[in-house]
Scaffold this motif. Structure first.
Motif, PDB file in Angstrom:
ATOM      1  N   THR A 163       0.836  -1.005  -0.061  1.00 13.70           N
ATOM      2  CA  THR A 163       0.073  -0.012  -0.167  1.00 13.70           C
ATOM      3  C   THR A 163       0.859   1.183  -0.115  1.00 13.70           C
ATOM      4  O   THR A 163       1.934   1.230   0.654  1.00 13.70           O
ATOM      5  N   VAL A 183      -6.204   0.047  -1.566  1.00 16.73           N
ATOM      6  CA  VAL A 183      -6.712  -1.022  -0.818  1.00 16.73           C
ATOM      7  C   VAL A 183      -8.280  -0.984  -1.474  1.00 16.73           C
ATOM      8  O   VAL A 183      -8.720   0.024  -1.831  1.00 16.73           O
ATOM      9  N   SER A 200      -6.916  -2.930  -5.832  1.00 15.83           N
ATOM     10  CA  SER A 200      -5.863  -2.632  -4.790  1.00 15.83           C
ATOM     11  C   SER A 200      -4.584  -2.505  -5.539  1.00 15.83           C
ATOM     12  O   SER A 200      -4.570  -2.464  -6.850  1.00 15.83           O
ATOM     13  N   TYR A 201      -3.493  -2.358  -4.445  1.00 12.68           N
ATOM     14  CA  TYR A 201      -2.290  -2.344  -5.092  1.00 12.68           C
ATOM     15  C   TYR A 201      -1.877  -3.747  -5.780  1.00 12.68           C
ATOM     16  O   TYR A 201      -0.913  -3.666  -6.453  1.00 12.68           O
ATOM     17  N   ARG A 202      -2.699  -4.628  -5.666  1.00 10.60           N
ATOM     18  CA  ARG A 202      -2.299  -5.984  -6.311  1.00 10.60           C
ATOM     19  C   ARG A 202      -3.069  -5.924  -7.887  1.00 10.60           C
ATOM     20  O   ARG A 202      -2.691  -6.910  -8.507  1.00 10.60           O
ATOM     21  N   PHE A 239      -5.093  -6.346   1.394  1.00  7.38           N
ATOM     22  CA  PHE A 239      -5.414  -5.629   0.130  1.00  7.38           C
ATOM     23  C   PHE A 239      -6.915  -5.045   0.404  1.00  7.38           C
ATOM     24  O   PHE A 239      -7.241  -4.316  -0.605  1.00  7.38           O
TER      25      PHE A 239
END
Length: 256
Positions: A163, A183, A200-202, A239
């Motif tokens: 994050t 997130v 999210s960051y993913r 996340f």
């Protein structure tokens, strides 16, 4: 809260704000040094406007809720175990950064209990947004995602698998930061089920959108060593986080 950026309300093309409501509100949280800042969002399809927290809820405030730091020692021990979370057995997102970063990995129960606690503390009504409210706030009156997207969102291509500090990307037209990426945020679907929104960051940049959604997955708590597993934390979901709607009060609506 330590929001990191000055509070700026941007004009919204094609969306007139309710003239007698302030474009932003700051609610001090009694018994703490924190303040919650929310911005005004026009109502969905011409409905009632609402406020929404300017960023995701950060650890500074969520820690107070979890660790009962707003209470004296005696009062802290007397809190019903069902009213606030137990301390996490495994610290979610350890190594991501803490102060100024979004709180994460709480269950829906934890998110809803936090909203109830914040409502009691401030005397205002805070709640999880509906999915329609969340998507409306995310779009910010625009038909397309802002460009370049990396200026507005932490995602797989620029986040280094973690994050970012809340509010460090540019805000959308409503003045809301991190609606996409960073997130994924809780919202309530039409049937009342909790979903997470915005990616999210993913999430790959190409997949980010205001319509992005995901329902609960058992794998979010697969590594929890406790038995029974925690009802407050998802060990394997660093996340997801929360952003709240703050309803317009009667005093603000009618000027009383």
């Amino acid at each position: 809260m330590r929001w990191g950026l000055p509070f700026i309300v941007l004009p919204i093309a094609g969306c007139a704000m309710t003239p007698d409501l302030p474009p932003g509100v700051s609610d001090p949280v009694p018994d703490t040094t924190e303040t919650v800042i929310s911005v005004l969002v026009p109502g969905v399809d011409g409905g009632e406007p609402f406020y929404m927290t300017r960023t995701e809820i950060t650890w500074e405030l969520y820690d107070i809720f979890v660790y009962r730091r707003d209470l004296s020692g005696r009062a802290r021990r007397a809190v019903d175990a069902e009213a606030r979370p137990s301390r996490p057995y495994v610290l979610p997102g350890e190594g991501f950064g803490h102060n100024g970063y979004p709180a994460l990995a709480m269950t829906r129960k934890g998110a809803a209990a936090f909203a109830e606690w914040l409502s009691e503390k401030t005397g205002q009504t805070y709640r999880l947004p509906t999915e329609a409210e969340w998507e409306h706030a995310c779009r910010g009156s625009a038909d397309a995602l802002p460009e370049p997207l990396g200026d507005y969102a932490w995602h797989w291509d620029n986040a280094d698998d973690r994050t970012g500090a809340a509010g460090t990307r540019k805000p959308n037209a409503f003045g809301l930061h991190d609606m996409l990426g960073n997130v994924a945020e809780y919202a309530l679907a039409h049937d009342g089920a909790a979903v997470i929104k915005g990616g999210s960051y993913r999430t790959d940049a190409a997949e980010l959108s205001c319509e992005w959604r995901q329902g609960y997955r058992p794998g979010w708590n697969a590594s929890d060593p406790q038995f029974p597993k925690s009802t407050w934390w998802y060990v394997d979901a660093p996340f997801l986080g929360i952003r709240l709607v703050r309803e317009v009060s009667d005093a603000q609506r009618y000027g009383s």
